[in-house]
Write a protein that holds these residues in place. Structure first.
Motif, PDB file in Angstrom:
ATOM      1  N   TYR A   8      79.314   2.359  99.734  1.00  0.00           N
ATOM      2  CA  TYR A   8      78.029   3.022  99.496  1.00  0.00           C
ATOM      3  C   TYR A   8      77.686   3.825 100.749  1.00  0.00           C
ATOM      4  O   TYR A   8      77.587   3.269 101.842  1.00  0.00           O
ATOM      5  N   SER A  53      64.607   1.393  87.307  1.00  0.00           N
ATOM      6  CA  SER A  53      64.435   2.812  87.639  1.00  0.00           C
ATOM      7  C   SER A  53      63.104   3.318  87.111  1.00  0.00           C
ATOM      8  O   SER A  53      62.604   4.352  87.558  1.00  0.00           O
ATOM      9  N   ASN A  67      76.813  -0.712  93.827  1.00  0.00           N
ATOM     10  CA  ASN A  67      77.819   0.129  93.171  1.00  0.00           C
ATOM     11  C   ASN A  67      78.839  -0.776  92.493  1.00  0.00           C
ATOM     12  O   ASN A  67      78.809  -1.992  92.649  1.00  0.00           O
ATOM     13  N   ASP A 125      72.742   1.535  88.260  1.00  0.00           N
ATOM     14  CA  ASP A 125      71.881   2.560  87.667  1.00  0.00           C
ATOM     15  C   ASP A 125      70.456   2.076  87.435  1.00  0.00           C
ATOM     16  O   ASP A 125      69.636   2.809  86.874  1.00  0.00           O
ATOM     17  N   ARG A 139      80.909   4.028  84.438  1.00  0.00           N
ATOM     18  CA  ARG A 139      80.657   4.931  85.546  1.00  0.00           C
ATOM     19  C   ARG A 139      79.218   5.435  85.445  1.00  0.00           C
ATOM     20  O   ARG A 139      78.846   6.075  84.454  1.00  0.00           O
ATOM     21  N   VAL A 140      78.424   5.139  86.437  1.00  0.00           N
ATOM     22  CA  VAL A 140      77.019   5.527  86.397  1.00  0.00           C
ATOM     23  C   VAL A 140      76.627   6.165  87.727  1.00  0.00           C
ATOM     24  O   VAL A 140      77.314   6.015  88.737  1.00  0.00           O
ATOM     25  N   GLN A 141      75.515   6.845  87.725  1.00  0.00           N
ATOM     26  CA  GLN A 141      74.961   7.430  88.931  1.00  0.00           C
ATOM     27  C   GLN A 141      74.111   6.375  89.640  1.00  0.00           C
ATOM     28  O   GLN A 141      73.204   5.799  89.048  1.00  0.00           O
ATOM     29  N   THR A 142      74.422   6.122  90.905  1.00  0.00           N
ATOM     30  CA  THR A 142      73.635   5.165  91.674  1.00  0.00           C
ATOM     31  C   THR A 142      72.222   5.693  91.866  1.00  0.00           C
ATOM     32  O   THR A 142      71.998   6.894  91.994  1.00  0.00           O
TER      33      THR A 142
END
Length: 498
Positions: free
Chosen positions: A204, A419, A153, A398, A170-173
């Protein structure tokens, strides 16, 4: 008649196969455990045949049995195997062996008596190191990185004036299931070390599950570094995994900490309580202190010393000079210390070391000793070699992958996305290879690298600190030379104390 002694691979040294060569690797963090002479921070390329030989010592084995098994597997003369092993077993200095015309250098005590082992064993098999072709010239690892940093994070409990993190994005983990798959992929790909960082790992929600997964996959976290006050249950968990702890503490004056970290009135007492809990539970820890204009007073350092010296479980106090950040909320000129102050602190530390029980480690800026001095290209740059895109990569929260933990989401240095890609695919992506093997035509005329006579020689040895280039010259001048090079222009934005 006495039993023959058994020998084992000194598992302080790890083996990694890399398609066309193999490596012996050692870490800095485990060197304190050594009971024999070792060499830390090693990355040594060796012929895969030697990795096969060493793999037979994954478990304790007598010399006679090892010679028989290795001779049978490799179908090499027994006398050669005997000579090789005698040159490696219980040697307190580096050894040199040749095979197939390749000169191989081995560190001290690569094979030791089983009774002298001080690190848990790792299981290797000789067929892990099978090869078709050989290449001992290319520097960048072929199949996968040696290690990777997983930035779980970019959230913090503090707001440090010298902050090195990009918290603007700002991102989504990633989902925890995907994180587990990435860690498993790392093990299968032969990644030797996975370091999980933040932001703050304690923020986290599944940080304990994450550490459990790392341990299950054979990755023991080298250190647990935090600015977050820990609870008793947290410390019990960390102790259970025998993870070294680092607590960041820049001052024990409340008002000073509020200026540096932007924390509340209770923060200092909570951190002190954390240190007391570590002491009570017999957990070894180190303390890291970053020096800025807010805490560069010798009286403050003396006060810190008096507070820390009574702890029996403190193994190290690291005092570092704040370096320029690409993301700090403060102008570096307003927080950096002067050269005179830096020298004064260095003298104080030298004097203190003569009488204190504390192990004080001092990291000055050293910029004026490194920059604008080197001739002959990046192989000769002063300081530690840059691992970016040569042996390591950085996974962002991310899943985007950068070559360096200081460059974050800078699109110029993103090489993939775990991802939706494997670690191997990212490591050998077109962008990763383009950055690793740059071409002159991709450099602007404004860069002196464009016309450099040793361009190919210099970039064949990856060691360019892109972070320092951006700090000193700005993002638009990313193709300027590393400021350690004698041909580098003067800084546009100053990095050094004055």
């Amino acid at each position: 008649m006495t039993n023959s002694p058994q020998y084992i691979l000194n598992h302080f040294y790890k083996l990694k196969h890399d398609l066309k060569r193999s490596y012996i690797v050692s870490s800095e963090s485990l060197s304190a455990l050594a009971t024999t002479k070792i060499h830390s921070g090693l990355i040594a390329m060796i012929h895969p045949v030697y990795a096969m030989i060493l793999s037979f010592f994954s478990n304790p084995i007598t010399l006679d049995d090892a010679i028989e098994q290795i001779t049978e597997f490799l179908e090499l003369p027994k006398a050669y195997i005997e000579q090789t092993l005698h040159s490696l077993i219980e040697k307190d200095d580096f050894s040199v062996c040749k095979y197939g015309g390749v000169r191989n250098i081995f560190p001290p005590n690569i094979i030791i008596k089983a009774e002298d082992a001080f690190i848990d064993s790792v299981q290797y098999a000789p067929d892990q190191f099978v090869y078709q072709d050989l290449d001992f010239n290319r520097e960048k690892f072929f199949q996968s990185p040696l290690g990777m940093i997983f930035m779980i994070n970019n959230h913090c409990s503090t707001d440090c004036v010298y902050c090195y993190a990009d918290k603007s994005v700002r991102v989504q983990t990633l989902p925890f299931e995907r994180i587990q798959a990435i860690i498993q992929n790392a093990r299968q790909a032969g990644v030797l070390d996975v370091l999980v960082t933040g932001g703050e790992i304690c923020l986290y929600p599944q940080w304990k599950e994450l550490i459990n997964e790392l341990v299950n996959q054979g990755y023991k976290p080298p250190i647990f570094s935090t600015k977050v006050p820990l609870k008793e249950a947290d410390i019990d968990f960390i102790k259970g995994h025998k993870i070294p702890v680092q607590i960041s503490l820049d001052s024990i004056q409340n008002e000073c900490l509020k200026k540096i970290l932007n924390v509340n009135d209770h923060y200092l007492e909570q951190i002190k309580h954390t240190l007391l809990l570590l002491e009570q539970k017999n957990v070894q820890f180190q303390v890291a202190t970053i020096i800025t204009q807010y805490n560069d007073d010798l009286e403050m350092l003396e006060e810190m010393h008096e507070f820390l010296r009574d702890f029996k479980n403190i193994v190290r106090w690291e005092i570092r000079v704040a370096f320029k950040s690409l993301y700090s909320r403060a102008d570096f000129d307003t927080i950096k210390i002067s050269r005179e102050t830096e020298n004064r602190i260095a003298r104080w530390i030298d004097q203190k070391k003569e009488t204190t029980p504390l192990n004080i480690q001092w990291s000055p800026s050293g910029g004026d000793l490194r920059y604008f001095k080197c001739e002959g290209g990046s192989r000769h740059f002063a300081g530690s070699r840059c691992s970016a895109n040569y042996s390591h990569m950085v996974i962002l929260p991310d899943g985007k992958v950068s070559i360096c933990e200081q460059l974050y989401w800078n699109p110029r240095f993103l090489i993939g996305d775990v991802s939706k890609q494997s670690i191997e695919e990212v490591w050998n992506s077109p962008r990763a290879l383009e950055l690793a093997f740059p071409k002159k035509e991709n450099f602007r005329d404004a860069s002196v690298c464009k016309k450099c006579s040793i361009f190919d020689e210099c970039f064949a040895y990856p060691n360019k600190c892109f972070a320092d280039v951006l700090k000193g010259y700005g993002d638009e001048n990313w193709d300027f030379p590393d400021p350690r090079c004698k041909c580098a222009p003067e800084f546009i934005y100053e990095l050094n104390p004055e």
